[in-house]
Design an enzyme around this catalytic site. Structure first.
Site, PDB file in Angstrom:
ATOM      1  N   ASP A  61       0.851  -1.204   0.000  1.00 16.49           N
ATOM      2  CA  ASP A  61       0.000   0.000   0.000  1.00 16.49           C
ATOM      3  C   ASP A  61       0.880   1.244   0.000  1.00 16.49           C
ATOM      4  O   ASP A  61       1.036   1.908   1.015  1.00 16.49           O
ATOM      5  CB  ASP A  61      -0.907  -0.055   1.246  1.00 16.49           C
ATOM      6  N   LYS A  63       0.396   3.551  -2.483  1.00 13.45           N
ATOM      7  CA  LYS A  63      -0.449   4.561  -3.156  1.00 13.45           C
ATOM      8  C   LYS A  63       0.351   5.401  -4.142  1.00 13.45           C
ATOM      9  O   LYS A  63       0.487   6.617  -3.990  1.00 13.45           O
ATOM     10  CB  LYS A  63      -1.119   5.471  -2.122  1.00 13.45           C
ATOM     11  N   PHE A  64       0.855   4.731  -5.180  1.00 16.07           N
ATOM     12  CA  PHE A  64       1.658   5.459  -6.174  1.00 16.07           C
ATOM     13  C   PHE A  64       0.841   6.600  -6.790  1.00 16.07           C
ATOM     14  O   PHE A  64      -0.299   6.412  -7.222  1.00 16.07           O
ATOM     15  CB  PHE A  64       2.117   4.512  -7.292  1.00 16.07           C
ATOM     16  N   ASP A  66       2.093   9.659  -9.332  1.00 18.02           N
ATOM     17  CA  ASP A  66       3.168  10.405  -9.982  1.00 18.02           C
ATOM     18  C   ASP A  66       2.889  10.398 -11.482  1.00 18.02           C
ATOM     19  O   ASP A  66       1.839   9.918 -11.919  1.00 18.02           O
ATOM     20  CB  ASP A  66       4.516   9.735  -9.643  1.00 18.02           C
ATOM     21  N   PRO A  68       2.998   9.112 -15.348  1.00 19.02           N
ATOM     22  CA  PRO A  68       2.862   7.721 -15.790  1.00 19.02           C
ATOM     23  C   PRO A  68       4.165   6.933 -15.800  1.00 19.02           C
ATOM     24  O   PRO A  68       4.241   5.809 -15.302  1.00 19.02           O
ATOM     25  CB  PRO A  68       2.271   7.865 -17.199  1.00 19.02           C
ATOM     26  N   ASN A  69       5.239   7.519 -16.345  1.00 18.03           N
ATOM     27  CA  ASN A  69       6.494   6.782 -16.475  1.00 18.03           C
ATOM     28  C   ASN A  69       7.045   6.367 -15.103  1.00 18.03           C
ATOM     29  O   ASN A  69       7.505   5.236 -14.921  1.00 18.03           O
ATOM     30  CB  ASN A  69       7.517   7.650 -17.220  1.00 18.03           C
ATOM     31  N   THR A 125     -10.420   7.389   3.359  1.00 16.94           N
ATOM     32  CA  THR A 125     -11.506   7.270   4.345  1.00 16.94           C
ATOM     33  C   THR A 125     -11.383   8.302   5.468  1.00 16.94           C
ATOM     34  O   THR A 125     -12.301   8.490   6.251  1.00 16.94           O
ATOM     35  CB  THR A 125     -11.530   5.848   4.942  1.00 16.94           C
ATOM     36  N   ARG A 187     -14.155  -0.220  11.775  1.00 12.41           N
ATOM     37  CA  ARG A 187     -14.105  -0.061  13.223  1.00 12.41           C
ATOM     38  C   ARG A 187     -15.131  -0.970  13.870  1.00 12.41           C
ATOM     39  O   ARG A 187     -16.344  -0.776  13.673  1.00 12.41           O
ATOM     40  CB  ARG A 187     -14.417   1.398  13.624  1.00 12.41           C
TER      41      ARG A 187
HETATM   42  O1  C5P Z   1      -5.677   1.645  11.749  1.00  9.59           O
HETATM   43  P1  C5P Z   1      -6.678   1.652  10.605  1.00  9.59           P
HETATM   44  O2  C5P Z   1      -7.605   0.457  10.638  1.00  9.59           O
HETATM   45  O3  C5P Z   1      -7.376   2.970  10.463  1.00  9.59           O
HETATM   46  O4  C5P Z   1      -5.763   1.450   9.319  1.00  9.59           O
HETATM   47  C1  C5P Z   1      -6.288   1.584   8.023  1.00  9.59           C
HETATM   48  C2  C5P Z   1      -5.188   1.362   7.036  1.00  9.59           C
HETATM   49  O5  C5P Z   1      -5.740   1.470   5.735  1.00  9.59           O
HETATM   50  C3  C5P Z   1      -4.056   2.371   7.129  1.00  9.59           C
HETATM   51  O6  C5P Z   1      -2.850   1.653   6.871  1.00  9.59           O
HETATM   52  C4  C5P Z   1      -4.315   3.343   6.021  1.00  9.59           C
HETATM   53  O7  C5P Z   1      -3.130   3.841   5.447  1.00  9.59           O
HETATM   54  C5  C5P Z   1      -5.031   2.458   4.996  1.00  9.59           C
HETATM   55  N1  C5P Z   1      -5.902   3.163   4.068  1.00  9.59           N
HETATM   56  C6  C5P Z   1      -6.947   3.967   4.468  1.00  9.59           C
HETATM   57  N2  C5P Z   1      -7.729   4.611   3.542  1.00  9.59           N
HETATM   58  C7  C5P Z   1      -7.489   4.447   2.239  1.00  9.59           C
HETATM   59  C8  C5P Z   1      -6.439   3.618   1.820  1.00  9.59           C
HETATM   60  C9  C5P Z   1      -5.674   2.968   2.766  1.00  9.59           C
HETATM   61  O8  C5P Z   1      -7.199   4.086   5.661  1.00  9.59           O
HETATM   62  N3  C5P Z   1      -8.290   5.011   1.352  1.00  9.59           N
END
Ligand code: C5P
Length: 239
Positions: A61, A63-64, A66, A68-69, A125, A187
Protein backbone atom coordinates in the site's frame (compact mmCIF):
# COMPACT_ATOMS: atom_id res chain seq x y z
CA UNK A 1 -14.82 -16.94 0.58
CA UNK A 2 -13.78 -17.85 4.14
CA UNK A 3 -13.29 -14.84 6.47
CA UNK A 4 -9.49 -15.38 6.49
CA UNK A 5 -9.31 -14.59 2.79
CA UNK A 6 -11.16 -11.31 3.27
CA UNK A 7 -9.39 -9.78 6.26
CA UNK A 8 -6.21 -7.83 5.55
CA UNK A 9 -4.13 -6.68 8.52
CA UNK A 10 -2.39 -3.33 8.13
CA UNK A 11 1.10 -3.82 9.56
CA UNK A 12 1.34 -0.15 10.51
CA UNK A 13 4.47 -0.39 12.66
CA UNK A 14 7.97 0.88 12.00
CA UNK A 15 10.14 -2.02 13.20
CA UNK A 16 10.37 -5.07 10.98
CA UNK A 17 11.20 -7.31 13.97
CA UNK A 18 8.02 -6.22 15.68
CA UNK A 19 6.01 -6.63 12.47
CA UNK A 20 7.26 -10.19 12.07
CA UNK A 21 6.51 -10.98 15.71
CA UNK A 22 2.92 -9.97 15.03
CA UNK A 23 2.81 -12.08 11.86
CA UNK A 24 4.12 -15.09 13.78
CA UNK A 25 1.59 -14.50 16.52
CA UNK A 26 -1.28 -14.38 13.99
CA UNK A 27 0.15 -17.20 11.85
CA UNK A 28 -2.94 -19.43 11.99
CA UNK A 29 -5.42 -16.57 11.60
CA UNK A 30 -4.21 -14.06 9.03
CA UNK A 31 -3.14 -14.71 5.43
CA UNK A 32 -2.89 -11.23 3.89
CA UNK A 33 -0.83 -8.35 5.25
CA UNK A 34 -0.77 -4.77 4.13
CA UNK A 35 2.67 -3.18 4.09
CA UNK A 36 2.25 0.56 3.99
CA UNK A 37 4.34 3.69 4.02
CA UNK A 38 5.64 3.42 7.57
CA UNK A 39 6.89 -0.17 7.49
CA UNK A 40 8.12 -0.07 3.89
CA UNK A 41 10.04 3.15 4.49
CA UNK A 42 11.70 1.56 7.47
CA UNK A 43 12.23 -2.02 6.29
CA UNK A 44 12.19 -1.91 2.46
CA UNK A 45 11.63 -4.97 0.25
CA UNK A 46 13.15 -7.32 2.86
CA UNK A 47 9.92 -7.24 4.85
CA UNK A 48 8.09 -8.54 1.77
CA UNK A 49 10.57 -11.40 1.41
CA UNK A 50 10.07 -12.27 5.07
CA UNK A 51 6.30 -12.32 4.68
CA UNK A 52 6.60 -14.53 1.61
CA UNK A 53 8.89 -16.93 3.51
CA UNK A 54 6.00 -17.30 5.94
CA UNK A 55 3.60 -18.01 3.04
CA UNK A 56 1.72 -14.76 3.54
CA UNK A 57 0.27 -12.61 0.77
CA UNK A 58 1.28 -8.95 0.60
CA UNK A 59 -0.78 -5.91 -0.27
CA UNK A 60 1.81 -3.20 -0.93
CA UNK A 61 0.00 0.00 0.00
CA UNK A 62 2.31 2.73 -1.26
CA UNK A 63 -0.45 4.56 -3.16
CA UNK A 64 1.66 5.46 -6.17
CA UNK A 65 0.79 8.94 -7.41
CA UNK A 66 3.17 10.40 -9.98
CA UNK A 67 3.65 10.85 -13.72
CA UNK A 68 2.86 7.72 -15.79
CA UNK A 69 6.49 6.78 -16.47
CA UNK A 70 7.50 6.96 -12.81
CA UNK A 71 4.48 4.97 -11.66
CA UNK A 72 4.91 2.24 -14.27
CA UNK A 73 8.60 1.82 -13.39
CA UNK A 74 7.78 1.54 -9.69
CA UNK A 75 4.93 -0.85 -10.49
CA UNK A 76 7.30 -3.13 -12.43
CA UNK A 77 9.67 -3.28 -9.47
CA UNK A 78 6.71 -4.00 -7.19
CA UNK A 79 5.43 -6.80 -9.46
CA UNK A 80 8.87 -8.45 -9.43
CA UNK A 81 8.65 -8.63 -5.63
CA UNK A 82 5.85 -11.16 -6.09
CA UNK A 83 3.24 -9.17 -4.19
CA UNK A 84 -0.45 -10.05 -4.27
CA UNK A 85 -1.82 -6.53 -4.63
CA UNK A 86 -0.68 -2.90 -4.84
CA UNK A 87 -2.35 0.44 -5.36
CA UNK A 88 -2.14 3.72 -7.25
CA UNK A 89 -4.10 6.94 -6.80
CA UNK A 90 -6.96 7.20 -9.28
CA UNK A 91 -6.47 10.98 -9.24
CA UNK A 92 -3.18 10.33 -11.06
CA UNK A 93 -5.38 9.98 -14.15
CA UNK A 94 -6.40 7.33 -16.68
CA UNK A 95 -3.17 7.41 -18.71
CA UNK A 96 -1.10 6.69 -15.62
CA UNK A 97 -3.38 3.84 -14.52
CA UNK A 98 -3.52 2.29 -18.01
CA UNK A 99 0.23 2.44 -18.54
CA UNK A 100 0.77 0.94 -15.12
CA UNK A 101 -1.64 -1.92 -15.80
CA UNK A 102 -0.27 -2.59 -19.32
CA UNK A 103 3.38 -2.57 -18.28
CA UNK A 104 2.76 -4.88 -15.33
CA UNK A 105 0.68 -7.26 -17.45
CA UNK A 106 3.36 -7.36 -20.14
CA UNK A 107 6.12 -7.96 -17.61
CA UNK A 108 4.24 -10.75 -15.88
CA UNK A 109 3.52 -12.52 -19.17
CA UNK A 110 7.15 -12.19 -20.26
CA UNK A 111 8.66 -13.32 -16.96
CA UNK A 112 5.94 -15.83 -16.12
CA UNK A 113 4.97 -14.05 -12.91
CA UNK A 114 1.62 -13.95 -11.19
CA UNK A 115 0.17 -10.52 -12.02
CA UNK A 116 -0.56 -8.56 -8.84
CA UNK A 117 -4.00 -7.07 -8.47
CA UNK A 118 -3.87 -3.35 -9.19
CA UNK A 119 -6.22 -1.27 -7.11
CA UNK A 120 -7.07 2.42 -7.39
CA UNK A 121 -7.38 4.63 -4.33
CA UNK A 122 -10.52 6.76 -4.56
CA UNK A 123 -11.16 9.19 -1.67
CA UNK A 124 -9.25 8.45 1.54
CA UNK A 125 -11.51 7.27 4.35
CA UNK A 126 -10.08 10.02 6.57
CA UNK A 127 -11.49 12.75 4.28
CA UNK A 128 -14.94 14.19 4.80
CA UNK A 129 -17.30 15.93 2.40
CA UNK A 130 -16.30 19.24 4.04
CA UNK A 131 -12.56 18.74 3.46
CA UNK A 132 -13.18 17.69 -0.13
CA UNK A 133 -15.07 20.90 -0.76
CA UNK A 134 -13.22 23.45 1.38
CA UNK A 135 -9.65 22.21 1.01
CA UNK A 136 -9.54 20.30 -2.27
CA UNK A 137 -12.03 22.49 -4.13
CA UNK A 138 -14.19 19.57 -5.29
CA UNK A 139 -17.67 20.99 -5.63
CA UNK A 140 -19.72 17.88 -6.28
CA UNK A 141 -20.62 15.46 -3.50
CA UNK A 142 -18.26 12.89 -2.04
CA UNK A 143 -20.25 9.94 -3.34
CA UNK A 144 -20.33 11.43 -6.83
CA UNK A 145 -16.59 11.93 -6.64
CA UNK A 146 -15.95 8.35 -5.49
CA UNK A 147 -18.18 7.03 -8.27
CA UNK A 148 -16.34 9.16 -10.81
CA UNK A 149 -12.88 8.02 -9.63
CA UNK A 150 -14.04 4.38 -9.57
CA UNK A 151 -15.21 4.67 -13.18
CA UNK A 152 -11.80 6.03 -14.15
CA UNK A 153 -10.14 3.02 -12.51
CA UNK A 154 -12.60 0.65 -14.19
CA UNK A 155 -12.10 2.23 -17.61
CA UNK A 156 -8.34 2.12 -17.19
CA UNK A 157 -8.59 -1.65 -16.63
CA UNK A 158 -7.63 -1.73 -12.97
CA UNK A 159 -8.83 -4.71 -10.94
CA UNK A 160 -10.67 -2.66 -8.35
CA UNK A 161 -10.59 0.24 -5.92
CA UNK A 162 -10.02 1.13 -2.30
CA UNK A 163 -13.10 2.84 -0.90
CA UNK A 164 -14.96 3.35 2.35
CA UNK A 165 -17.80 1.00 3.25
CA UNK A 166 -20.26 3.82 2.66
CA UNK A 167 -19.53 3.80 -1.06
CA UNK A 168 -19.28 0.06 -1.67
CA UNK A 169 -22.81 -0.51 -2.97
CA UNK A 170 -22.62 2.59 -5.16
CA UNK A 171 -19.39 1.31 -6.77
CA UNK A 172 -20.74 -2.23 -7.04
CA UNK A 173 -23.83 -0.99 -8.91
CA UNK A 174 -21.72 1.16 -11.17
CA UNK A 175 -18.75 -1.12 -11.92
CA UNK A 176 -20.25 -4.58 -11.56
CA UNK A 177 -19.59 -7.79 -9.70
CA UNK A 178 -16.06 -8.67 -10.70
CA UNK A 179 -14.62 -5.31 -9.67
CA UNK A 180 -12.67 -5.71 -6.39
CA UNK A 181 -13.54 -3.35 -3.53
CA UNK A 182 -11.03 -3.08 -0.69
CA UNK A 183 -12.40 -1.28 2.34
CA UNK A 184 -10.38 0.35 5.12
CA UNK A 185 -11.85 2.57 7.84
CA UNK A 186 -13.24 -0.50 9.59
CA UNK A 187 -14.11 -0.06 13.22
CA UNK A 188 -15.63 -2.78 15.40
CA UNK A 189 -18.24 -1.45 17.85
CA UNK A 190 -15.73 -1.32 20.73
CA UNK A 191 -13.24 1.17 19.20
CA UNK A 192 -13.18 4.89 20.11
CA UNK A 193 -13.38 7.55 17.33
CA UNK A 194 -10.10 8.61 15.67
CA UNK A 195 -8.89 10.15 12.39
CA UNK A 196 -11.01 7.85 10.21
CA UNK A 197 -14.35 9.45 9.41
CA UNK A 198 -16.30 7.23 7.02
CA UNK A 199 -16.14 4.06 9.14
CA UNK A 200 -18.15 0.82 9.29
CA UNK A 201 -18.06 -2.39 11.31
CA UNK A 202 -16.62 -5.51 9.60
CA UNK A 203 -20.10 -7.01 9.29
CA UNK A 204 -21.59 -3.85 7.77
CA UNK A 205 -18.79 -3.53 5.22
CA UNK A 206 -19.17 -7.14 4.09
CA UNK A 207 -22.94 -6.78 3.90
CA UNK A 208 -22.45 -3.74 1.69
CA UNK A 209 -20.39 -5.99 -0.61
CA UNK A 210 -16.73 -5.27 0.21
CA UNK A 211 -14.41 -8.03 -1.05
CA UNK A 212 -11.65 -7.29 1.45
CA UNK A 213 -11.59 -5.31 4.67
CA UNK A 214 -8.39 -3.70 5.93
CA UNK A 215 -7.87 -3.33 9.67
CA UNK A 216 -4.99 -1.85 11.61
CA UNK A 217 -5.34 -0.16 14.95
CA UNK A 218 -8.52 -1.95 16.06
CA UNK A 219 -6.40 -5.11 16.17
CA UNK A 220 -2.84 -3.93 16.73
CA UNK A 221 -3.73 -1.48 19.53
CA UNK A 222 -6.04 -3.93 21.27
CA UNK A 223 -4.82 -5.24 24.64
CA UNK A 224 -5.30 -8.78 23.30
CA UNK A 225 -4.94 -8.73 19.47
CA UNK A 226 -5.75 -12.44 19.10
CA UNK A 227 -8.99 -11.91 21.00
CA UNK A 228 -9.75 -8.92 18.76
CA UNK A 229 -9.26 -11.10 15.66
CA UNK A 230 -11.55 -13.75 17.13
CA UNK A 231 -14.30 -11.18 17.80
CA UNK A 232 -13.88 -9.67 14.34
CA UNK A 233 -14.06 -13.09 12.68
CA UNK A 234 -17.31 -13.80 14.54
CA UNK A 235 -18.69 -10.48 13.34
CA UNK A 236 -17.62 -11.31 9.77
CA UNK A 237 -19.20 -14.75 9.93
CA UNK A 238 -22.61 -13.25 10.67
CA UNK A 239 -22.46 -10.88 7.68
O1 C5P B 1 -5.68 1.65 11.75
P1 C5P B 1 -6.68 1.65 10.60
O2 C5P B 1 -7.61 0.46 10.64
O3 C5P B 1 -7.38 2.97 10.46
O4 C5P B 1 -5.76 1.45 9.32
C1 C5P B 1 -6.29 1.58 8.02
C2 C5P B 1 -5.19 1.36 7.04
O5 C5P B 1 -5.74 1.47 5.74
C3 C5P B 1 -4.06 2.37 7.13
O6 C5P B 1 -2.85 1.65 6.87
C4 C5P B 1 -4.32 3.34 6.02
O7 C5P B 1 -3.13 3.84 5.45
C5 C5P B 1 -5.03 2.46 5.00
N1 C5P B 1 -5.90 3.16 4.07
C6 C5P B 1 -6.95 3.97 4.47
N2 C5P B 1 -7.73 4.61 3.54
C7 C5P B 1 -7.49 4.45 2.24
C8 C5P B 1 -6.44 3.62 1.82
C9 C5P B 1 -5.67 2.97 2.77
O8 C5P B 1 -7.20 4.09 5.66
N3 C5P B 1 -8.29 5.01 1.35
Amino acid sequence: MPWREKLIIALDVSESDYALKLVDKFRDQIEIYKVGLELYTSAGPRIIEELHKRNKKVFLDLKFHDIPNTVLKAAIVAARLGIYMFNVHTSGGVEMMKKCRDSVTELCLKENLQRPKIIGVTVLTSLSQQVLKDELGIQHGLRTHVRHLSSLAFNAGLDGVVASGHEVSLIRNHCGKGFIIVTPGIRPSWTPPDDQHRTMTPKQALREGADYIVMGRAILAHSDPLKAIELISLDMLTA
